[in-house]
Design a protein around this motif. Structure first.
Motif, PDB file in Angstrom:
ATOM      1  N   UNK A 462      33.272  20.751   6.442  1.00  0.00           N
ATOM      2  CA  UNK A 462      33.439  22.202   6.349  1.00  0.00           C
ATOM      3  C   UNK A 462      34.894  22.583   6.092  1.00  0.00           C
ATOM      4  N   UNK A 463      35.082  23.431   5.091  1.00  0.00           N
ATOM      5  CA  UNK A 463      36.338  24.161   4.883  1.00  0.00           C
ATOM      6  C   UNK A 463      36.016  25.639   5.032  1.00  0.00           C
ATOM      7  N   UNK A 464      36.565  26.247   6.055  1.00  0.00           N
ATOM      8  CA  UNK A 464      36.245  27.646   6.362  1.00  0.00           C
ATOM      9  C   UNK A 464      37.534  28.464   6.293  1.00  0.00           C
ATOM     10  N   UNK A 465      37.668  29.307   5.256  1.00  0.00           N
ATOM     11  CA  UNK A 465      38.894  30.079   5.037  1.00  0.00           C
ATOM     12  C   UNK A 465      38.663  31.546   5.384  1.00  0.00           C
ATOM     13  N   UNK A 466      39.601  32.110   6.119  1.00  0.00           N
ATOM     14  CA  UNK A 466      39.629  33.553   6.396  1.00  0.00           C
ATOM     15  C   UNK A 466      40.955  34.096   5.897  1.00  0.00           C
ATOM     16  N   UNK A 467      40.873  35.057   4.966  1.00  0.00           N
ATOM     17  CA  UNK A 467      42.078  35.575   4.325  1.00  0.00           C
ATOM     18  C   UNK A 467      42.128  37.085   4.461  1.00  0.00           C
ATOM     19  N   UNK A 585      33.562  27.834   2.511  1.00  0.00           N
ATOM     20  CA  UNK A 585      33.334  29.253   2.782  1.00  0.00           C
ATOM     21  C   UNK A 585      34.650  30.018   2.727  1.00  0.00           C
ATOM     22  N   UNK A 586      34.628  31.145   2.015  1.00  0.00           N
ATOM     23  CA  UNK A 586      35.786  32.032   1.929  1.00  0.00           C
ATOM     24  C   UNK A 586      35.396  33.423   2.389  1.00  0.00           C
ATOM     25  N   UNK A 587      36.096  33.920   3.391  1.00  0.00           N
ATOM     26  CA  UNK A 587      35.944  35.319   3.841  1.00  0.00           C
ATOM     27  C   UNK A 587      37.257  36.029   3.521  1.00  0.00           C
ATOM     28  N   UNK A 588      37.173  37.046   2.651  1.00  0.00           N
ATOM     29  CA  UNK A 588      38.388  37.748   2.224  1.00  0.00           C
ATOM     30  C   UNK A 588      38.273  39.223   2.588  1.00  0.00           C
ATOM     31  N   UNK A 589      39.271  39.703   3.308  1.00  0.00           N
ATOM     32  CA  UNK A 589      39.346  41.136   3.664  1.00  0.00           C
ATOM     33  C   UNK A 589      40.530  41.729   2.912  1.00  0.00           C
ATOM     34  N   UNK A 590      40.239  42.730   2.059  1.00  0.00           N
ATOM     35  CA  UNK A 590      41.270  43.310   1.195  1.00  0.00           C
ATOM     36  C   UNK A 590      41.466  44.785   1.541  1.00  0.00           C
ATOM     37  N   UNK A 591      42.710  45.162   1.818  1.00  0.00           N
ATOM     38  CA  UNK A 591      43.066  46.569   2.006  1.00  0.00           C
ATOM     39  C   UNK A 591      43.681  47.073   0.710  1.00  0.00           C
ATOM     40  N   UNK A 592      43.014  48.062   0.078  1.00  0.00           N
ATOM     41  CA  UNK A 592      43.512  48.552  -1.211  1.00  0.00           C
ATOM     42  C   UNK A 592      44.570  49.628  -0.959  1.00  0.00           C
ATOM     43  N   UNK A 593      45.472  49.811  -1.916  1.00  0.00           N
ATOM     44  CA  UNK A 593      46.583  50.756  -1.689  1.00  0.00           C
ATOM     45  C   UNK A 593      46.129  52.221  -1.706  1.00  0.00           C
ATOM     46  N   UNK A 594      46.907  53.057  -1.037  1.00  0.00           N
ATOM     47  CA  UNK A 594      46.647  54.501  -1.078  1.00  0.00           C
ATOM     48  C   UNK A 594      46.782  54.978  -2.518  1.00  0.00           C
ATOM     49  N   UNK A 595      45.944  55.955  -2.851  1.00  0.00           N
ATOM     50  CA  UNK A 595      45.997  56.506  -4.204  1.00  0.00           C
ATOM     51  C   UNK A 595      45.135  55.753  -5.191  1.00  0.00           C
ATOM     52  N   UNK A 596      44.414  54.730  -4.724  1.00  0.00           N
ATOM     53  CA  UNK A 596      43.520  53.970  -5.598  1.00  0.00           C
ATOM     54  C   UNK A 596      42.111  53.984  -5.023  1.00  0.00           C
TER      55      UNK A 596
END
Length: 668
Positions: A462-467, A585-596
């Motif tokens: 298992x390779x389990x990535x949290x980004x 497994x890749x879990x990616x949490x992305x915060x998008x910039x204000x104004x987009x």
């Protein structure tokens, strides 16, 4: 008139019939030296212009039967990448009497100023090494090798072990222009024939009459020690196996192959029985049960397991700390790993013995793992050795003790078998080094009985990535990644990085992912233990986002995206060997910039391979300025059948396509 016409046609056919090129040692043509590439494969770095192997038996009244192997090879070196084929390694076996190599001749040929220049191999360029207790190795590298050179050598091997004929290789990693194999076997020896590999091979069987002349000493006076040498002869029949072929293609490497040698075309001859005049039939055909029983009775295997006094004082306080069987297994495994280091030598038999290896703190695979078995038994556990053929040793075609070259340990608890290898410092229970994971091994019990056990891991690697990623309005990315490596992946990570400084690992990661700069790097459980390896770091980048007008574009998994299909061939010849079932497994949490705002995202998908061999899930969820992406590739088999190659090729094509799709953010 008709007879005259028929005669003319026959003459024309004879004159136009292609003739096989005759190869004689030392007779090199300028045409061969001028050849710049192999005609049937311009990518070949070298090629066998001629490869010959002739095997026959001789008889001596005093020494008995001897197996004689004559080898002649001529190799063209087209470029520097082919120079490795100017080195020859010849292995000889000894167990009491030794095999012997004689009549070695070896030359290098170059074309200089339109003249053929020959250079012989000097005696001081031949090196001999006693590699193991039972193996002698001769090695030489041809002198004066240049681009376009030809090297050739011939020699004979005389073996007293007439019951065993080495596997005859019919294909190599470089092409063969002309192959000639001839095996002559006296009628007294009955062999079974085995062919392996994917290349069609035509073996011609014929018979021949032969007369063997042999000498012996006969006592001429019973009152004195007086003998006279006499000569006698015997007429017999021979079975002849012949393989003559041309333009044999190279054995091509493909991704995810355990050992390409397992698929090399080869001829194996297994002695079934002998039937000499005036003697009873002697059976040689064996079963794996009898092979393992014989190994178990050996003084350098089974007898070593009965020795315990040398470690009892050290072991007693260790096993006194717990009665829990699983904890006791771990304690004893870690103790042996720390006490006796591996010297890098394989073997199913001990070299110096378990007592000496334990005392000196170093030993071969058999010594280390037989010590482990003995200690586990002393600790009240049902432990036994497991005989293994490593990946580089291949898979044996028929029962033979030479089919095994390694030994590990096994413990049976509640009908479950736990496999152990104390020669690998980063191994864990049921997590074996990759070199060992080769189909199955033979567990040998104390009474000599044996059974097959599966070596392929049951648990997924298992390779389990949290980004976590934040993007600002200028497209600058900052983030943090945490990766858990478990089971086989933990072992692989430790083997790769445990002895490397963190600074070097950072450089390597930044090189592999050119777009990021890494900070605050650290690893938990880097060097050992049964816990997962945890890798953590912060990263930043100006190059992960593409700004075009009022939009931002980026790959959903960023630098963890799978961008290349490992299966590019139109047709595959061999099964796909991943070594172990695995999960990425890749879990990616992305915060998008204000104004987009999120304008578009890749669609979620779930696809599977036939027979539940594997599954891929890609899922995207959005909520406000947060995007959650999950990518999970799960392969449930270590060995994927070649018959389903088209399906896995298309499977990975979809994965790559999905990983390359763009997330689009729009400025508002």
């Amino acid at each position: 008139m008709k007879k005259s016409l028929l005669f003319t046609l026959v003459v024309i056919l004879i004159l136009n019939k292609p003739k096989a090129q005759n190869f004689n040692f030392g007779e090199i043509s300028k045409e061969e030296l001028r050849e710049q590439y192999y005609p049937n494969d311009s990518t070949a770095n070298a090629a066998y212009l001629y490869k010959e192997r002739k095997i026959h038996y001789t008889y001596d009244g005093e020494r008995g039967w001897t197996l004689v192997t004559e080898v002649y090879e001529r190799i063209k070196l087209y470029n520097k990448e082919g120079f490795d084929y100017a080195t020859k390694v010849i292995g000889l076996y000894k167990d009491g009497p030794s095999e012997k190599m004689t009549s070695l001749k070896a030359n290098t040929y170059n074309l200089e100023n339109n003249k053929i220049v020959k250079e012989k191999l000097a005696k001081n360029q031949l090196f001999k090494e006693n590699k193991t207790k039972n193996t002698i190795v001769y090695k030489f590298t041809m002198p004066n090798i240049k681009k376009g050179a030809i090297v050739e050598w011939k020699y004979k091997i005389y073996s007293p072990y007439y019951s065993y004929i080495d596997e005859i290789e019919l294909q190599h990693k470089i092409p063969i222009k002309q192959l000639n194999v001839e095996v002559k076997i006296p009628e007294y020896f009955k062999f079974k024939r085995h062919l392996k590999g994917y290349l069609p091979v035509h073996v011609v069987q014929s018979m021949n009459n032969r007369t063997i002349q042999f000498s012996y000493r006969r006592q001429v006076d019973s009152r004195r020690i007086s003998t006279v040498r006499e000569t006698n002869e015997v007429d017999l029949r021979e079975i002849i196996y012949t393989v003559r072929d041309k333009n044999i293609p190279a054995l091509e490497e493909e991704n995810y192959i355990s050992n390409i040698e397992n698929y090399r075309s080869a001829l194996s001859l297994e002695l079934s029985y002998t039937e000499f005049p005036g003697s009873r039939v002697k059976n040689y055909s064996s079963t794996w049960e009898s092979v393992c029983n014989k190994i178990n009775k050996s003084s350098v295997f089974g007898l070593e397991l009965s020795k315990k006094a040398y470690f009892k004082e050290d072991l007693t306080p260790i096993i006194a700390t717990t009665s829990d069987k699983l904890k006791r297994i771990n304690l004893i495994l870690e103790f042996v790993k720390s006490k006796v280091k591996w010297n890098g030598t394989y073997g199913k038999y001990t070299d110096v013995g378990v007592k000496k290896a334990y005392k000196e703190g170093i030993g071969n695979v058999a010594e280390i793992n037989l010590i482990l078995v003995s200690m586990l038994r002393e600790g009240g556990l049902n432990a036994n050795p497991v005989l293994v053929s490593t990946r580089n040793h291949g898979v044996p075609l028929f029962p033979t003790s030479k089919g095994f070259n390694y030994v590990i340990s096994a413990v049976e608890i509640n009908e479950e078998i736990i496999l152990l290898d104390a020669s690998e410092e980063y191994s864990m229970p049921n997590v074996l080094p990759y070199r060992v994971i080769n189909w199955r091994g033979r567990l040998v019990k104390e009474d000599g009985t044996s059974l097959w056990v599966d070596l392929i891991p049951a648990k997924h690697a298992v390779d389990n990535k949290n980004t976590n990623i934040s993007i600002d309005s200028e497209g600058y990315v900052e983030g943090m990644q945490r990766t858990n490596h478990m089971n086989m992946q933990a072992l692989s990570y430790r083997k790769k990085y445990a002895k490397i400084k963190d600074e070097t690992i950072i450089e390597k990661l930044e090189k592999e992912n050119e777009a990021i700069e890494i900070a605050d790097f650290r690893i938990i459980n880097k060097t050992g233990g049964n816990k997962p390896v945890v890798e953590m770091f912060k990263f930043s980048s100006e190059d992960l986002i593409e700004l075009v007008g009022d939009r931002m574009y980026f790959k959903p998994l960023f630098f963890n995206s799978q961008t290349k299909n490992p299966f590019q061939l139109d047709k595959r010849e061999y099964p796909i060997d991943f070594g172990t079932p695995f999960i990425e497994k890749n879990m990616v949490r992305i915060t998008i910039p204000e104004g987009y705002i999120i304008e578009s995202v890749p669609e979620s998908i779930a696809i599977g391979l036939p027979n539940d061999y594997g599954v891929y899930i890609f899922n995207v969820k959005t909520q406000g300025n947060i995007m959650m992406i999950m990518s999970k590739l799960k392969m449930n088999t270590a060995i994927y059948p070649v018959l389903n190659y088209d399906e896995i090729k298309e499977f990975y094509k979809i994965i790559v396509s999905k990983n390359l799709e763009q997330v689009v953010l729009k400025k508002v």
